[in-house]
Design a protein around this motif. Structure first.
Motif, short mmCIF file in Angstrom:
data_model
loop_
_atom_site.label_atom_id
_atom_site.label_comp_id
_atom_site.label_asym_id
_atom_site.label_seq_id
_atom_site.Cartn_x
_atom_site.Cartn_y
_atom_site.Cartn_z
N PRO A 1 4.03 5.30 -2.79
CA PRO A 1 2.62 5.47 -2.41
C PRO A 1 1.78 4.21 -2.63
O PRO A 1 1.97 3.49 -3.61
CB PRO A 1 2.15 6.61 -3.33
N VAL A 2 0.89 3.96 -1.68
CA VAL A 2 -0.07 2.86 -1.79
C VAL A 2 -1.40 3.46 -2.23
O VAL A 2 -1.98 4.27 -1.49
CB VAL A 2 -0.24 2.13 -0.45
N PRO A 3 -1.89 3.13 -3.42
CA PRO A 3 -3.13 3.74 -3.91
C PRO A 3 -4.28 3.56 -2.92
O PRO A 3 -4.50 2.47 -2.37
CB PRO A 3 -3.40 2.96 -5.21
N GLY A 4 -4.99 4.66 -2.67
CA GLY A 4 -6.16 4.61 -1.80
C GLY A 4 -5.88 4.83 -0.33
O GLY A 4 -6.81 4.98 0.47
N LEU A 5 -4.61 4.88 0.06
CA LEU A 5 -4.26 5.05 1.47
C LEU A 5 -4.11 6.53 1.79
O LEU A 5 -3.60 7.31 0.98
CB LEU A 5 -2.95 4.31 1.77
N THR A 6 -4.57 6.93 2.97
CA THR A 6 -4.53 8.34 3.36
C THR A 6 -3.11 8.91 3.29
O THR A 6 -2.13 8.22 3.59
CB THR A 6 -5.07 8.52 4.79
N ASP A 7 -3.01 10.17 2.89
CA ASP A 7 -1.71 10.84 2.80
C ASP A 7 -1.17 11.25 4.17
O ASP A 7 0.01 11.50 4.32
CB ASP A 7 -1.80 12.07 1.91
N ARG A 8 -2.06 11.31 5.16
CA ARG A 8 -1.65 11.77 6.49
C ARG A 8 -1.55 10.57 7.44
O ARG A 8 -2.26 10.48 8.44
CB ARG A 8 -2.62 12.82 7.01
N LEU A 9 -0.66 9.67 7.08
CA LEU A 9 -0.51 8.43 7.84
C LEU A 9 0.73 8.49 8.72
O LEU A 9 1.80 8.89 8.29
CB LEU A 9 -0.40 7.24 6.89
N VAL A 10 0.56 8.08 9.97
CA VAL A 10 1.67 7.93 10.91
C VAL A 10 1.74 6.45 11.28
O VAL A 10 0.72 5.82 11.59
CB VAL A 10 1.44 8.79 12.18
N VAL A 11 2.95 5.89 11.25
CA VAL A 11 3.13 4.47 11.54
C VAL A 11 3.90 4.33 12.84
O VAL A 11 4.98 4.91 12.99
CB VAL A 11 3.88 3.75 10.39
N SER A 12 3.35 3.56 13.79
CA SER A 12 3.96 3.44 15.11
C SER A 12 4.08 1.99 15.54
O SER A 12 3.15 1.20 15.36
CB SER A 12 3.12 4.18 16.16
N GLU A 13 5.24 1.66 16.10
CA GLU A 13 5.41 0.42 16.85
C GLU A 13 5.51 0.84 18.31
O GLU A 13 6.56 1.30 18.75
CB GLU A 13 6.66 -0.33 16.41
N ARG A 14 4.43 0.69 19.03
CA ARG A 14 4.39 1.14 20.42
C ARG A 14 3.40 0.30 21.21
O ARG A 14 2.49 -0.33 20.65
CB ARG A 14 4.00 2.61 20.50
N PRO A 15 3.54 0.27 22.53
CA PRO A 15 2.57 -0.45 23.33
C PRO A 15 1.19 0.18 23.23
O PRO A 15 1.05 1.41 23.15
CB PRO A 15 3.12 -0.32 24.77
#
Length: 382
Positions: free
Chosen positions: A292-306
């Motif tokens: 976990p990264v302190p302060g970062l939202t728990d509902r994070l989606v990470v995308s590599e997309r155009p």
């Protein structure tokens, strides 16, 4: 290296010759430093010849190079480079940040323009030796570091478009301060449709001097319009590629409550940045719940997309655009508050400190690793 070249000597740290300067300089006051204008007492140089392989590495006093006017670097742009930093933590320990990634990318770039490759681990050891010698140039203040610039050039004295038979790999170092000494200041970008940075099958994914020279006129044109830097767009769809000399990131808020961190995929026209990779790795580990990264939202989606400027413009209109930022070695994170696009300005949300809700915790965590306040295997002790 492949074929006959593989049997020739590679870079060998045990052969290092060190000649200390007889005229050491006094490092200037940290507050007077301008990025890339001050250099340390020593440099590293390793020659290469097609028939002899890599020669003995030398650490020597920083000074001019002696090259013939016919050297291939001057005529056919046989020039590539890297950029990384050495940091000093509060206990005085000096570290490098992910130097293996820089050496891997440097070799990939060298292959692209038919230049010699080398043993990356051996080169990291030589970088450590150079930094140990000039580590007193790293200002003992928060936010300061030593910028390291490995460079390779073609030195063969001959005209004719062909792989150079001689080359020089050298490294210089420059003490640098925080990119935003007065706090984060979001920048304005110009979405350029007049110039193209790179194209499929070209050299956009490689750290070559030719890539940067070609962008200067476009940057000057953007400045004349009142913008700090270009936002490079590609194709009739205006796909977002890079922010000046940085990788681009966009953050969207979706109706299901998730926050999506998006960066364009490595499709051959985008430089595979070390900071880009680090931001993605930290964000994905956070999203997976493994780190976990302190302060970062728990509902994070990470995308590599155009992602197109049309999508960004629509998100700005509907209020679902959370933030837009660049990522690179010099600034780490560079927030954006305005994008000029097709005659109008898109306003990008920023927080009271200039950063956004996703970039801020990622920047804090990443710089914590770099400066030693957060223990992490990316930090390599010198």
């Amino acid at each position: 290296m492949t074929g006959e070249l593989a049997t020739l000597p590679d870079i060998e740290p045990s052969l290092l010759e060190i000649t200390r300067t007889q005229d050491p300089k006094t490092p200037p006051p940290p507050s007077s430093l301008v990025f890339g204008h001050t250099f340390t007492d020593h440099m590293l140089a390793v020659p290469w010849h097609i028939l002899e392989g890599w020669g003995a590495p030398k650490i020597q006093p920083y000074g001019p190079l002696s090259l013939p006017p016919s050297a291939t670097v001057f005529h056919y742009a046989h020039c590539l480079f890297e950029g990384l930093k050495a940091y000093r933590d509060t206990s005085g320990k000096v570290t490098l940040f992910r130097p293996d990634m820089n050496m891997k990318r440097m070799n990939t770039t060298a292959e692209r323009i038919a230049m010699p490759t080398f043993n990356g681990e051996a080169m990291v050891e030589l970088l450590k030796q150079l930094v140990r010698l000039d580590k007193h140039w790293i200002p003992d203040q928060p936010g300061y570091s030593l910028y390291i610039r490995p460079t390779m050039i073609g030195t063969q004295s001959a005209l004719g478009v062909a792989p150079p038979k001689e080359a020089l790999l050298f490294v210089i170092c420059s003490p640098v301060g925080p990119y935003y000494p007065q706090g984060f200041k979001p920048i304005a970008l110009y979405g350029t449709t007049e110039y193209t940075r790179a194209s499929p099958g070209g050299i956009g994914a490689y750290k070559l001097g030719a890539n940067y020279a070609a962008g200067i006129a476009a940057q000057r044109a953007a400045a004349a319009k009142g913008y700090v830097q270009n936002l490079w767009l590609h194709g009739p769809e205006h796909y977002i590629t890079e922010v000046g000399t940085m990788n681009a990131f966009v953050v969207f808020k979706h109706s299901d409550g998730t926050t999506e961190l998006v960066t364009p995929p490595l499709d051959g026209i985008i430089l595979p940045g070390v900071t880009r990779d680090s931001v993605l790795a930290l964000a994905r580990a956070h999203a997976a719940g493994t780190a976990p990264v302190p302060g970062l939202t728990d509902r994070l989606v990470v995308s590599e997309r155009p992602v197109t400027m049309g999508e960004v413009k629509e998100a700005a209109r509907t209020g679902t655009l959370v933030e837009f930022f660049g990522a690179g070695t010099a600034a780490v994170i560079s927030p954006v508050d305005r994008i000029g696009y097709l005659g109008e300005d898109l306003r990008i949300p920023t927080g009271p400190d200039g950063m956004g809700p996703v970039s801020r915790p990622l920047w804090k965590y990443l710089t914590g690793i770099q400066t030693g306040s957060i223990a992490h295997p990316w930090s390599v002790v010198v």
